[in-house]
Design a protein around this motif. Structure first.
Motif, mmCIF file in Angstrom:
data_model
loop_
_atom_site.group_PDB
_atom_site.id
_atom_site.type_symbol
_atom_site.label_atom_id
_atom_site.label_comp_id
_atom_site.label_asym_id
_atom_site.label_seq_id
_atom_site.Cartn_x
_atom_site.Cartn_y
_atom_site.Cartn_z
ATOM 1 N N LEU B 94 1.023 -0.953 0.161
ATOM 2 C CA LEU B 94 0.323 0.270 0.368
ATOM 3 C C LEU B 94 1.047 1.133 -0.082
ATOM 4 O O LEU B 94 0.287 2.220 -0.696
ATOM 5 C CB LEU B 94 -0.328 0.239 0.970
ATOM 6 N N ILE B 95 1.877 1.221 0.587
ATOM 7 C CA ILE B 95 3.312 2.411 0.606
ATOM 8 C C ILE B 95 3.000 2.720 -0.890
ATOM 9 O O ILE B 95 3.357 3.252 -1.053
ATOM 10 C CB ILE B 95 3.828 2.172 2.258
ATOM 11 N N GLN B 98 1.156 4.077 -3.258
ATOM 12 C CA GLN B 98 0.829 5.523 -3.211
ATOM 13 C C GLN B 98 2.308 6.554 -3.002
ATOM 14 O O GLN B 98 1.653 7.316 -3.828
ATOM 15 C CB GLN B 98 0.206 6.123 -1.599
ATOM 16 N N LYS B 99 3.189 5.671 -3.014
ATOM 17 C CA LYS B 99 3.950 6.286 -3.729
ATOM 18 C C LYS B 99 4.484 7.510 -5.358
ATOM 19 O O LYS B 99 3.795 6.673 -6.099
ATOM 20 C CB LYS B 99 5.489 5.774 -3.165
#
Lengths: 206, 99
Positions: B94-95, B98-99
């Motif tokens: 997820l991280i 989203q970058k």
């Protein structure tokens, strides 16, 4: 749905909890520095004033060496109490600063793992003193202290392990060159502690 | 299923439950009072979160006595380990996405 920052926060907390629940991180670099200073002073007093320079494995009261064993033992115990007291006091202050209690499960783990080598070493050294094997007392104290630190390294900062290995190596060399036993002792308990303490202070407390 | 839209397990939505799993991931066994100290929560709060994780079969309980005092220890089950690892994997993904 959560935002990226929430996920990052989650990960940060996971990491911090893993560390906090498995490692004792309230050790202070200053404790190392102070212990080193006490040891150097103690070594100096033992050598110059108490005339303690065992250059042979065995010591007999009738021999050429003329130091008073009770005085040396008293000095050693004084250094030990001073160093331990300082370490506990500084850890207590540091734990307060980190909003943690000093006596927590990780502290317990650390102590239990140090105790086995320390108690075994302490008893062995006591036996050696009683049997007159004075020459090996200094190097053996290095050896067992080093083993205790190496063991404890799993439950605290990684550097403690390296300090432990250093003490073990110095102890082994000192056991061979008995005449330099006190010198290696001063180097291990004094200089090594001070270097370790400065490094820790610089790395974790600034 | 108890998986929410972003793919994260519902059981780990609470920070406290996540904290319990994190502590158990690096320790074989932890007793109730130690967990309480690590997480800085009240008895009741911790107990309810532990119950929830126990219900998911993510953690196991071991009851014993020290003298006369009951001592409850918790450990992570294989299932819990897998769920926790999956959770970490999803968080990571997820991280990244989203970058």
């Amino acid at each position: 749905m959560k935002k990226e920052q929430d996920y990052i926060q989650d990960i940060t907390e996971i990491r911090s909890m893993m560390e906090r629940s498995s490692k004792f991180l309230s050790l202070s670099g200053w404790a190392g520095i102070m212990a080193g200073i006490y040891a150097l002073l103690g070594g100096y007093i033992a050598y110059t004033f108490l005339n303690f320079h065992p250059d042979e494995l065995f010591y007999s009261s009738s021999g050429s060496s003329s130091f008073s064993l009770p005085e040396v033992i008293l000095l050693a115990i004084t250094i030990l109490i001073l160093a331990l007291g300082t370490a506990v006091f500084l850890s207590y202050k540091r734990a307060g600063k980190r909003n943690e209690k000093l006596w927590n499960p990780t502290a317990k783990q650390l102590l239990v793992n140090m105790m086995v080598p320390l108690v075994v070493g302490g008893l062995l050294i006591l036996f050696m003193v009683l049997k007159g094997l004075i020459g090996l007392v200094a190097p053996f104290s290095l050896l067992f202290y080093g083993l205790a630190l190496f063991n404890a390294g799993q439950y605290t900062y990684q550097e403690v392990k390296i300090l432990g290995l250093t003490e073990i190596i110095l102890g082994l060399i000192g056991s061979w060159f008995v005449e330099y036993g006190l010198l290696f002792w001063a180097f291990g308990f004094g200089v090594a502690h001070i270097i370790y303490g400065i490094h820790m202070n610089y790395k974790y407390e600034r | 299923m108890k998986i929410s839209i972003d793919g994260l397990h519902k059981a780990f939505e609470s920070r406290i439950r996540l904290g319990i799993m994190s502590a158990l991931a690096v320790n074989d066994r932890i007793d109730f009072s130690s967990l309480k100290e690590f997480l800085e929560v009240t008895d009741g709060n911790l107990a309810s979160h532990l119950k929830a994780l126990e219900k998911e079969a993510f953690i196991g309980v071991e009851k014993s006595f020290i003298g006369r005092k009951p001592n409850t220890k918790y450990f992570m089950t294989t299932e819990g380990k897998k769920a926790f690892n999956d959770h970490l994997g999803v968080l990571e993904k997820l991280i990244r996405s989203q970058k």
